[in-house]
Design an enzyme around this catalytic site. Structure first.
Site, PDB file in Angstrom:
ATOM      1  N   SER A   1      -2.896  -7.913  -8.311  1.00 57.05           N
ATOM      2  CA  SER A   1      -2.689  -8.944  -7.296  1.00 57.05           C
ATOM      3  C   SER A   1      -3.586 -10.144  -7.521  1.00 57.05           C
ATOM      4  O   SER A   1      -3.512 -11.126  -6.784  1.00 57.05           O
ATOM      5  CB  SER A   1      -2.963  -8.365  -5.895  1.00 57.05           C
ATOM      6  OG  SER A   1      -4.248  -7.798  -5.826  1.00 57.05           O
TER       7      SER A   1
ATOM      8  N   HIS B   1       4.052  -8.182  -9.502  1.00 53.62           N
ATOM      9  CA  HIS B   1       3.275  -7.894  -8.306  1.00 53.62           C
ATOM     10  C   HIS B   1       4.193  -7.465  -7.166  1.00 53.62           C
ATOM     11  O   HIS B   1       4.832  -8.284  -6.508  1.00 53.62           O
ATOM     12  CB  HIS B   1       2.459  -9.123  -7.893  1.00 53.62           C
ATOM     13  CG  HIS B   1       1.617  -8.897  -6.687  1.00 53.62           C
ATOM     14  ND1 HIS B   1       1.367  -9.870  -5.744  1.00 53.62           N
ATOM     15  CD2 HIS B   1       0.959  -7.786  -6.247  1.00 53.62           C
ATOM     16  CE1 HIS B   1       0.603  -9.387  -4.790  1.00 53.62           C
ATOM     17  NE2 HIS B   1       0.347  -8.125  -5.080  1.00 53.62           N
TER      18      HIS B   1
ATOM     19  N   GLU C   1       6.557 -10.654  -7.159  1.00 50.94           N
ATOM     20  CA  GLU C   1       6.125 -11.833  -7.899  1.00 50.94           C
ATOM     21  C   GLU C   1       6.144 -11.502  -9.392  1.00 50.94           C
ATOM     22  O   GLU C   1       5.599 -10.481  -9.813  1.00 50.94           O
ATOM     23  CB  GLU C   1       4.711 -12.243  -7.490  1.00 50.94           C
ATOM     24  CG  GLU C   1       4.621 -12.829  -6.098  1.00 50.94           C
ATOM     25  CD  GLU C   1       3.209 -13.233  -5.721  1.00 50.94           C
ATOM     26  OE1 GLU C   1       3.002 -14.388  -5.328  1.00 50.94           O
ATOM     27  OE2 GLU C   1       2.302 -12.372  -5.828  1.00 50.94           O
TER      28      GLU C   1
ATOM     29  N   ASN D   1      -0.888 -14.298  -2.377  1.00 50.99           N
ATOM     30  CA  ASN D   1      -2.274 -14.037  -1.999  1.00 50.99           C
ATOM     31  C   ASN D   1      -3.122 -15.301  -1.925  1.00 50.99           C
ATOM     32  O   ASN D   1      -4.110 -15.351  -1.196  1.00 50.99           O
ATOM     33  CB  ASN D   1      -2.911 -13.032  -2.960  1.00 50.99           C
ATOM     34  CG  ASN D   1      -2.553 -11.606  -2.591  1.00 50.99           C
ATOM     35  OD1 ASN D   1      -2.370 -11.292  -1.421  1.00 50.99           O
ATOM     36  ND2 ASN D   1      -2.438 -10.747  -3.575  1.00 50.99           N
TER      37      ASN D   1
END
Length: 293
Positions: A128, A149, A161, A200
């Site tokens: 991540s 991800h 992702e 994130n």
């Protein structure tokens, strides 16, 4: 999900390294898509333990009417757990889902590069926050290394992702995207290889701000979460979400973001660091900002 299998016929043998919450979710997702899956664990005792957890999750899906009892049995037949990385030799798409530690991940990619026989096989990380370029450079096939991800639980959250490095071949990225959207039925967004990627980079500062509000005594977790749920329409409050993801994961991502960008909004607050130090990791440890039984 087996009806999607023909959309990407070239990838049907999957390897998953690390069978924690995320890894098991990916294994279940792949098995339900009709794929042959090998999952690797650290110890012999973990083999039966992980299989039992997979059985429980599939049984729960059947109870909710998502799959049939026959499909549960078929999924279990498609999955093999092992302690030997050499069992991944014939895999076409290997997904790393181990601890968020740069040194440990890069060492694993060096091993996988030697073990996986097909030069066209894709080596993917669920990181991540860590550099895909860094992992790819430890192999002799950086053109076939990328990030995928997933979001927890991987078998139900629709988004993934997809992160190529500057070395990743465009055709490999397209093949991975076809695999994720076809057999696995995911929505894919692409991100450049920078710490935090898309989600994130936006999410973590928001979560850290909520932690700072608790730390300063400005508001309780209950008030903060209620405010964001009832006032902003979020399905879950930020501190409940921190508990669900895990303090250690949030702290690791925050540290990586701060290391790369040196912006104060990414620095993990002292309260978060102390909770990690004390083993108060959230739902998985039984206590975080809330208590779980």
């Amino acid at each position: 999900m087996t009806e999607h299998l023909s959309a990407c016929p070239s990838i049907h043998r999957i390897g998953v390294v690390g069978c924690g919450l995320m890894g098991l979710g990916i294994i279940e997702l792949c098995a339900r898509a009709g794929l042959d899956v090998v999952g690797t664990v650290r110890s012999p005792s973990a083999v039966e333990q992980r299989r039992a957890r997979l059985e429980d999750s599939l049984a729960n899906a059947a109870h909710r009417g998502k799959i049939t009892e026959d499909e549960v049995l078929a999924c279990l037949e498609r999955v093999h757990f092992t302690t030997d990385l050499l069992d991944l030799a014939d895999r076409q798409f290997v997904i790393e889902s181990i601890t968020e530690n740069r040194a440990v991940k890069t060492e694993l990619f060096t091993e996988l590069d030697k073990i996986v026989e097909d030069p066209e096989a894709v080596l993917a990380s669920t990181t991540s926050s860590l550099s895909i370029m860094g992992m790819g450079r430890t192999t002799n096939r950086p053109t076939h290394v990328l990030g995928v991800h997933f979001f927890s639980p991987a078998q139900t959250v629709p988004l993934v992702e997809l992160i190529p490095s500057l070395h990743t071949d465009a055709s490999v990225v397209d093949r991975a995207a076809d695999f994720l959207t076809g057999p696995l039925g995911k929505e894919v967004i692409r991100s450049t290889d920078r710490t935090g990627f898309v989600v994130n980079t936006l999410l973590v500062p928001y979560l850290l701000s909520a932690v700072r509000m608790v730390e300063s005594g400005f508001a309780t977790p209950e008030v903060i979460d209620q405010g964001m749920r009832r006032g902003c329409g979020h399905p879950i409050g930020p501190l409940k979400l921190v508990d669900l993801i895990g303090m250690d994961v949030i702290a690791s991502v925050a540290n990586a973001l701060y290391e790369e960008f040196k912006e104060p909004l990414y620095a993990p607050p002292p309260l978060l660091r102390r909770m990690v130090e004390g083993g108060l990791l959230g739902k998985k440890s039984g206590r975080g900002f809330y208590t779980y039984t």
